[in-house]
Design a protein around this motif. Structure first.
Motif, short mmCIF file in Angstrom:
data_model
loop_
_atom_site.label_atom_id
_atom_site.label_comp_id
_atom_site.label_asym_id
_atom_site.label_seq_id
_atom_site.Cartn_x
_atom_site.Cartn_y
_atom_site.Cartn_z
N GLU A 80 -2.19 59.70 -9.43
CA GLU A 80 -2.78 60.83 -8.73
C GLU A 80 -3.71 61.65 -9.62
O GLU A 80 -4.74 62.13 -9.17
CB GLU A 80 -1.67 61.72 -8.15
N VAL A 81 -3.33 61.83 -10.87
CA VAL A 81 -4.20 62.56 -11.80
C VAL A 81 -3.94 62.03 -13.21
O VAL A 81 -2.82 61.67 -13.57
CB VAL A 81 -3.98 64.09 -11.72
N SER A 82 -5.00 61.92 -13.99
CA SER A 82 -4.87 61.50 -15.38
C SER A 82 -5.61 62.50 -16.26
O SER A 82 -6.63 63.07 -15.88
CB SER A 82 -5.42 60.08 -15.58
N LEU A 83 -5.04 62.72 -17.45
CA LEU A 83 -5.58 63.71 -18.37
C LEU A 83 -5.72 63.09 -19.76
O LEU A 83 -4.97 62.17 -20.12
CB LEU A 83 -4.62 64.90 -18.48
N ILE A 84 -6.65 63.58 -20.54
CA ILE A 84 -6.82 63.15 -21.93
C ILE A 84 -7.21 64.36 -22.76
O ILE A 84 -7.86 65.29 -22.27
CB ILE A 84 -7.86 62.01 -22.06
N GLU A 85 -6.80 64.36 -24.02
CA GLU A 85 -7.05 65.48 -24.93
C GLU A 85 -8.44 65.40 -25.56
O GLU A 85 -8.84 64.35 -26.06
CB GLU A 85 -6.02 65.49 -26.06
N ARG A 86 -9.16 66.50 -25.55
CA ARG A 86 -10.45 66.59 -26.23
C ARG A 86 -10.28 66.27 -27.72
O ARG A 86 -11.13 65.62 -28.33
CB ARG A 86 -11.02 68.01 -26.04
N GLU A 87 -9.16 66.70 -28.28
CA GLU A 87 -8.89 66.45 -29.70
C GLU A 87 -8.80 64.95 -29.99
O GLU A 87 -9.23 64.49 -31.05
CB GLU A 87 -7.59 67.14 -30.13
N THR A 88 -8.28 64.18 -29.05
CA THR A 88 -8.20 62.73 -29.21
C THR A 88 -9.59 62.12 -29.23
O THR A 88 -9.90 61.28 -30.07
CB THR A 88 -7.36 62.10 -28.09
N LEU A 89 -10.43 62.55 -28.31
CA LEU A 89 -11.79 62.02 -28.27
C LEU A 89 -12.54 62.34 -29.56
O LEU A 89 -13.27 61.49 -30.09
CB LEU A 89 -12.53 62.57 -27.05
N ASP A 90 -12.34 63.54 -30.07
CA ASP A 90 -12.96 63.92 -31.35
C ASP A 90 -12.45 63.04 -32.49
O ASP A 90 -13.21 62.59 -33.34
CB ASP A 90 -12.70 65.39 -31.66
N ALA A 91 -11.13 62.77 -32.50
CA ALA A 91 -10.52 61.95 -33.56
C ALA A 91 -11.00 60.50 -33.48
O ALA A 91 -11.21 59.86 -34.52
CB ALA A 91 -9.00 62.02 -33.47
N VAL A 92 -11.15 59.97 -32.28
CA VAL A 92 -11.64 58.59 -32.12
C VAL A 92 -13.05 58.46 -32.69
O VAL A 92 -13.36 57.50 -33.38
CB VAL A 92 -11.57 58.15 -30.64
N GLU A 93 -13.87 59.46 -32.45
CA GLU A 93 -15.23 59.42 -33.01
C GLU A 93 -15.19 59.58 -34.53
O GLU A 93 -15.85 58.84 -35.26
CB GLU A 93 -16.11 60.48 -32.38
N GLU B 284 -17.07 59.41 -19.72
CA GLU B 284 -16.90 57.99 -19.96
C GLU B 284 -15.44 57.52 -20.04
O GLU B 284 -15.18 56.34 -19.83
CB GLU B 284 -17.57 57.59 -21.28
N HIS B 285 -14.51 58.38 -20.33
CA HIS B 285 -13.15 57.94 -20.65
C HIS B 285 -12.31 57.54 -19.45
O HIS B 285 -11.22 57.02 -19.60
CB HIS B 285 -12.41 58.99 -21.47
N ARG B 286 -12.77 57.78 -18.24
CA ARG B 286 -12.13 57.36 -17.00
C ARG B 286 -10.83 58.10 -16.69
O ARG B 286 -10.05 57.69 -15.85
CB ARG B 286 -11.92 55.85 -16.96
N ARG B 287 -10.60 59.23 -17.34
CA ARG B 287 -9.49 60.11 -16.99
C ARG B 287 -10.08 61.21 -16.12
O ARG B 287 -11.26 61.52 -16.20
CB ARG B 287 -8.80 60.70 -18.22
N ASN B 288 -9.24 61.86 -15.31
CA ASN B 288 -9.74 62.91 -14.42
C ASN B 288 -10.06 64.20 -15.14
O ASN B 288 -11.05 64.86 -14.85
CB ASN B 288 -8.73 63.23 -13.33
N LEU B 289 -9.18 64.59 -16.06
CA LEU B 289 -9.31 65.90 -16.70
C LEU B 289 -9.29 65.75 -18.21
O LEU B 289 -8.50 64.98 -18.75
CB LEU B 289 -8.14 66.81 -16.27
N THR B 290 -10.14 66.52 -18.88
CA THR B 290 -10.14 66.60 -20.33
C THR B 290 -9.55 67.94 -20.71
O THR B 290 -10.00 68.98 -20.23
CB THR B 290 -11.58 66.48 -20.88
N THR B 291 -8.52 67.91 -21.55
CA THR B 291 -7.80 69.13 -21.93
C THR B 291 -8.11 69.50 -23.38
O THR B 291 -8.67 68.70 -24.13
CB THR B 291 -6.28 68.94 -21.79
#
Length: 146
Positions: A31-44, A55-62
């Motif tokens: 129903e809803v998926s979330l991902i952390e902004r901090e994770t995206l920063d760490a991956v980069e 691009e990450h295909r999750r509904n919400l960035t936290t």
């Protein structure tokens, strides 16, 4: 966006039964998926792989919330109440979709959270996430762990 219990976020591909795994026999809420902004920063930073919020295909960035700790917890985001169901591990589809080798490995155990919507409501940009019930420390910021 309107969060609808039993359906998801109004207009989302899973709300419309058009998601990649909509017909999956695996009984898990999408129903809803979330991902952390901090994770995206760490991956980069750590892998040299940029992943934009679109691009990450999750509904919400936290930001500022350790999502892994919300598995099994109820939390409010905007007017909606959600319940963390499971970690949202990355799939090979994401790696093929983005054509960025290594993104799947980079997101293992930090690819976000799948949640079901317990109570309908509106979610807006900038809404806080707050744990509902007894698990008040479940949503401690990842920065508090250091």
């Amino acid at each position: 966006v309107e969060a609808v219990s039993g359906r998801g976020l109004h207009g989302d591909r899973y709300f419309l039964d058009r998601g990649t795994y909509s017909q999956s026999s695996r009984d898990v809420s999408r129903e809803v998926s979330l991902i952390e902004r901090e994770t995206l920063d760490a991956v980069e930073r750590d892998y040299g792989i940029p992943v934009g919020a679109d691009e990450h295909r999750r509904n919400l960035t936290t930001a500022g919330v350790g999502l892994n700790r919300l598995v099994g917890a109820r939390f409010r985001v905007g007017d909606a109440v959600c319940e963390g169901v499971e970690l949202c591990e990355p799939c090979s589809y994401l790696e093929r979709h983005l054509a960025r080798e290594g993104i799947r490995d980079a997101l293992v155990h930090r690819g976000g959270l799948r949640a079901r919507i317990v109570s309908d409501g509106t979610i807006e940009r900038g809404d806080a996430i707050a744990v509902v019930g007894d698990a008040r420390d479940a949503a401690r910021s990842r920065l508090d762990d250091a």
